[in-house]
Design a protein around this motif. Sequence first.
Motif, PDB file in Angstrom:
ATOM      1  N   ASP A  28     -44.269 -38.064 -41.536  1.00  0.00           N
ATOM      2  CA  ASP A  28     -44.987 -37.889 -40.328  1.00  0.00           C
ATOM      3  C   ASP A  28     -46.467 -36.239 -40.396  1.00  0.00           C
ATOM      4  OD1 ASP A  28     -42.862 -34.854 -39.998  1.00  0.00           O
ATOM      5  OD2 ASP A  28     -41.921 -36.165 -38.448  1.00  0.00           O
ATOM      6  N   ALA A  29     -46.790 -35.740 -39.862  1.00  0.00           N
ATOM      7  CA  ALA A  29     -47.583 -34.404 -40.212  1.00  0.00           C
ATOM      8  C   ALA A  29     -47.016 -33.083 -40.689  1.00  0.00           C
ATOM      9  CB  ALA A  29     -48.775 -34.680 -39.469  1.00  0.00           C
ATOM     10  N   GLY A  30     -45.711 -33.072 -39.872  1.00  0.00           N
ATOM     11  CA  GLY A  30     -44.704 -31.729 -39.566  1.00  0.00           C
ATOM     12  C   GLY A  30     -43.421 -31.594 -40.821  1.00  0.00           C
ATOM     13  N   MET A  31     -43.442 -32.258 -41.690  1.00  0.00           N
ATOM     14  CA  MET A  31     -42.478 -33.052 -42.444  1.00  0.00           C
ATOM     15  C   MET A  31     -43.039 -31.732 -43.776  1.00  0.00           C
ATOM     16  SD  MET A  31     -40.090 -34.244 -43.992  1.00  0.00           S
ATOM     17  CE  MET A  31     -38.250 -34.920 -44.605  1.00  0.00           C
ATOM     18  N   PRO A  32     -42.006 -31.135 -44.198  1.00  0.00           N
ATOM     19  CA  PRO A  32     -42.372 -30.459 -45.059  1.00  0.00           C
ATOM     20  C   PRO A  32     -42.434 -31.315 -46.716  1.00  0.00           C
ATOM     21  CG  PRO A  32     -40.443 -29.415 -44.018  1.00  0.00           C
ATOM     22  CD  PRO A  32     -40.533 -30.678 -43.827  1.00  0.00           C
ATOM     23  N   ILE A  33     -43.066 -30.354 -47.176  1.00  0.00           N
ATOM     24  CA  ILE A  33     -43.478 -31.293 -48.388  1.00  0.00           C
ATOM     25  C   ILE A  33     -43.458 -30.663 -49.526  1.00  0.00           C
ATOM     26  CG2 ILE A  33     -45.750 -32.376 -50.542  1.00  0.00           C
ATOM     27  CD1 ILE A  33     -45.715 -33.372 -47.365  1.00  0.00           C
ATOM     28  N   PRO A  34     -42.076 -31.119 -50.238  1.00  0.00           N
ATOM     29  CA  PRO A  34     -41.464 -29.806 -51.399  1.00  0.00           C
ATOM     30  C   PRO A  34     -42.307 -29.701 -52.690  1.00  0.00           C
ATOM     31  CG  PRO A  34     -40.993 -31.990 -51.277  1.00  0.00           C
ATOM     32  CD  PRO A  34     -41.795 -31.981 -50.451  1.00  0.00           C
ATOM     33  N   PHE A  44     -55.640 -37.368 -40.867  1.00  0.00           N
ATOM     34  CA  PHE A  44     -56.145 -36.689 -40.329  1.00  0.00           C
ATOM     35  C   PHE A  44     -56.349 -36.098 -38.999  1.00  0.00           C
ATOM     36  CE2 PHE A  44     -60.728 -38.086 -38.074  1.00  0.00           C
ATOM     37  CZ  PHE A  44     -61.371 -38.043 -39.213  1.00  0.00           C
ATOM     38  N   ARG A  45     -56.069 -36.671 -37.954  1.00  0.00           N
ATOM     39  CA  ARG A  45     -56.237 -36.487 -37.089  1.00  0.00           C
ATOM     40  C   ARG A  45     -54.705 -36.431 -36.440  1.00  0.00           C
ATOM     41  NH1 ARG A  45     -61.105 -37.072 -32.850  1.00  0.00           N
ATOM     42  NH2 ARG A  45     -61.763 -34.781 -33.401  1.00  0.00           N
ATOM     43  N   ALA A  46     -54.241 -35.687 -35.104  1.00  0.00           N
ATOM     44  CA  ALA A  46     -53.148 -35.589 -34.584  1.00  0.00           C
ATOM     45  C   ALA A  46     -52.777 -37.236 -34.845  1.00  0.00           C
ATOM     46  CB  ALA A  46     -52.557 -34.825 -33.553  1.00  0.00           C
ATOM     47  N   GLY A  47     -51.928 -38.097 -35.057  1.00  0.00           N
ATOM     48  CA  GLY A  47     -51.814 -39.083 -34.749  1.00  0.00           C
ATOM     49  C   GLY A  47     -52.273 -40.328 -35.636  1.00  0.00           C
ATOM     50  N   VAL A  48     -53.154 -39.797 -36.547  1.00  0.00           N
ATOM     51  CA  VAL A  48     -54.268 -40.376 -36.846  1.00  0.00           C
ATOM     52  C   VAL A  48     -54.041 -40.314 -38.259  1.00  0.00           C
ATOM     53  CG1 VAL A  48     -56.181 -41.795 -36.890  1.00  0.00           C
ATOM     54  CG2 VAL A  48     -55.510 -40.796 -35.252  1.00  0.00           C
ATOM     55  N   PRO A  49     -53.694 -41.518 -39.819  1.00  0.00           N
ATOM     56  CA  PRO A  49     -52.853 -42.707 -39.001  1.00  0.00           C
ATOM     57  C   PRO A  49     -51.941 -41.969 -38.762  1.00  0.00           C
ATOM     58  CG  PRO A  49     -53.106 -42.499 -41.470  1.00  0.00           C
ATOM     59  CD  PRO A  49     -53.438 -41.549 -40.920  1.00  0.00           C
ATOM     60  N   SER A  50     -51.238 -43.182 -37.982  1.00  0.00           N
ATOM     61  CA  SER A  50     -49.814 -43.072 -37.442  1.00  0.00           C
ATOM     62  C   SER A  50     -48.768 -43.631 -38.245  1.00  0.00           C
ATOM     63  CB  SER A  50     -49.414 -44.639 -36.115  1.00  0.00           C
ATOM     64  OG  SER A  50     -49.478 -45.525 -36.556  1.00  0.00           O
ATOM     65  N   LEU A 102     -33.605 -34.640 -50.033  1.00  0.00           N
ATOM     66  CA  LEU A 102     -33.394 -36.074 -51.225  1.00  0.00           C
ATOM     67  C   LEU A 102     -34.766 -36.491 -51.667  1.00  0.00           C
ATOM     68  CD1 LEU A 102     -31.360 -38.480 -49.172  1.00  0.00           C
ATOM     69  CD2 LEU A 102     -30.853 -37.716 -51.130  1.00  0.00           C
ATOM     70  N   SER A 103     -36.278 -35.395 -49.974  1.00  0.00           N
ATOM     71  CA  SER A 103     -37.495 -36.032 -50.904  1.00  0.00           C
ATOM     72  C   SER A 103     -37.924 -35.431 -51.364  1.00  0.00           C
ATOM     73  CB  SER A 103     -38.467 -35.415 -49.449  1.00  0.00           C
ATOM     74  OG  SER A 103     -38.209 -33.722 -49.183  1.00  0.00           O
ATOM     75  N   ALA A 104     -37.785 -34.027 -52.148  1.00  0.00           N
ATOM     76  CA  ALA A 104     -37.807 -33.377 -53.646  1.00  0.00           C
ATOM     77  C   ALA A 104     -37.179 -34.704 -54.799  1.00  0.00           C
ATOM     78  CB  ALA A 104     -36.692 -32.357 -53.714  1.00  0.00           C
ATOM     79  N   ASP A 105     -36.614 -34.768 -54.399  1.00  0.00           N
ATOM     80  CA  ASP A 105     -36.493 -35.791 -55.835  1.00  0.00           C
ATOM     81  C   ASP A 105     -37.785 -37.689 -55.663  1.00  0.00           C
ATOM     82  OD1 ASP A 105     -34.909 -34.725 -57.264  1.00  0.00           O
ATOM     83  OD2 ASP A 105     -33.366 -35.534 -55.981  1.00  0.00           O
ATOM     84  N   ALA A 106     -38.421 -37.931 -54.866  1.00  0.00           N
ATOM     85  CA  ALA A 106     -39.542 -38.688 -54.336  1.00  0.00           C
ATOM     86  C   ALA A 106     -40.456 -38.779 -55.668  1.00  0.00           C
ATOM     87  CB  ALA A 106     -39.872 -38.699 -53.224  1.00  0.00           C
ATOM     88  N   ARG A 107     -41.238 -39.962 -56.393  1.00  0.00           N
ATOM     89  CA  ARG A 107     -42.087 -40.208 -56.945  1.00  0.00           C
ATOM     90  C   ARG A 107     -43.345 -39.495 -56.198  1.00  0.00           C
ATOM     91  NH1 ARG A 107     -42.994 -41.900 -62.515  1.00  0.00           N
ATOM     92  NH2 ARG A 107     -40.863 -41.973 -62.074  1.00  0.00           N
ATOM     93  N   LEU A 108     -43.241 -40.052 -55.281  1.00  0.00           N
ATOM     94  CA  LEU A 108     -44.292 -40.648 -54.123  1.00  0.00           C
ATOM     95  C   LEU A 108     -43.964 -39.879 -52.452  1.00  0.00           C
ATOM     96  CD1 LEU A 108     -47.560 -41.130 -53.707  1.00  0.00           C
ATOM     97  CD2 LEU A 108     -46.692 -43.292 -53.249  1.00  0.00           C
ATOM     98  N   ILE A 109     -45.677 -38.547 -51.885  1.00  0.00           N
ATOM     99  CA  ILE A 109     -45.165 -38.952 -50.917  1.00  0.00           C
ATOM    100  C   ILE A 109     -46.315 -39.185 -49.740  1.00  0.00           C
ATOM    101  CG2 ILE A 109     -44.533 -36.914 -48.781  1.00  0.00           C
ATOM    102  CD1 ILE A 109     -42.726 -35.771 -51.179  1.00  0.00           C
ATOM    103  N   VAL A 110     -46.156 -40.191 -49.029  1.00  0.00           N
ATOM    104  CA  VAL A 110     -47.179 -40.512 -48.174  1.00  0.00           C
ATOM    105  C   VAL A 110     -47.799 -39.651 -46.835  1.00  0.00           C
ATOM    106  CG1 VAL A 110     -48.929 -42.440 -46.951  1.00  0.00           C
ATOM    107  CG2 VAL A 110     -47.209 -42.338 -49.358  1.00  0.00           C
ATOM    108  N   ARG A 111     -48.212 -39.027 -46.590  1.00  0.00           N
ATOM    109  CA  ARG A 111     -47.944 -38.324 -45.309  1.00  0.00           C
ATOM    110  C   ARG A 111     -49.135 -38.514 -44.679  1.00  0.00           C
ATOM    111  NH1 ARG A 111     -50.671 -33.407 -43.910  1.00  0.00           N
ATOM    112  NH2 ARG A 111     -50.020 -32.182 -42.321  1.00  0.00           N
ATOM    113  N   THR A 112     -48.223 -39.021 -43.355  1.00  0.00           N
ATOM    114  CA  THR A 112     -49.335 -39.585 -42.293  1.00  0.00           C
ATOM    115  C   THR A 112     -50.026 -38.560 -40.819  1.00  0.00           C
ATOM    116  OG1 THR A 112     -47.896 -39.789 -40.263  1.00  0.00           O
ATOM    117  CG2 THR A 112     -47.832 -41.889 -42.719  1.00  0.00           C
ATOM    118  N   GLY A 113     -50.391 -39.371 -40.152  1.00  0.00           N
ATOM    119  CA  GLY A 113     -50.508 -38.191 -39.023  1.00  0.00           C
ATOM    120  C   GLY A 113     -50.004 -38.280 -38.196  1.00  0.00           C
TER     121      GLY A 113
END
Length: 129
Positions: A28-34, A44-50, A102-113
Amino acid sequence: MKRAGILNRHLSGALAELGHGHGVLVCDAGMPIPQGPRVVDLAFRAGVPSFAEVLEGLLAELVVEGATAATEVREANPAAAELLDGHFPGLALVPHERLKDLSADARLIVRTGEARPYANVLLRCGVFF
């Protein structure tokens, strides 16, 4: 030009580089990105894309052998919990703080809205054969 599937060139290219066992965090848009993992930010905007739209699109293109989400999703976001349970009968649940680790070891992070809490899942890539 691609006819169908994921049209975002950054996301499509990142997916093509994934292999067996690699992690993909859909968040989601609020998850801290390592620092470290490749990030494709679709927000793009709150809720978009879901969260649901992005997850459905990714699952149409990825082989997934496992998934992990935050325990808190059950109470705080029943719609996301139902979506995850529908796709991943063996969904592993861990505390949200552990999912962030665990997300720090991800190869890819896809952030949504996505603007609802705990709409996050760490996918583990499988193979098609």
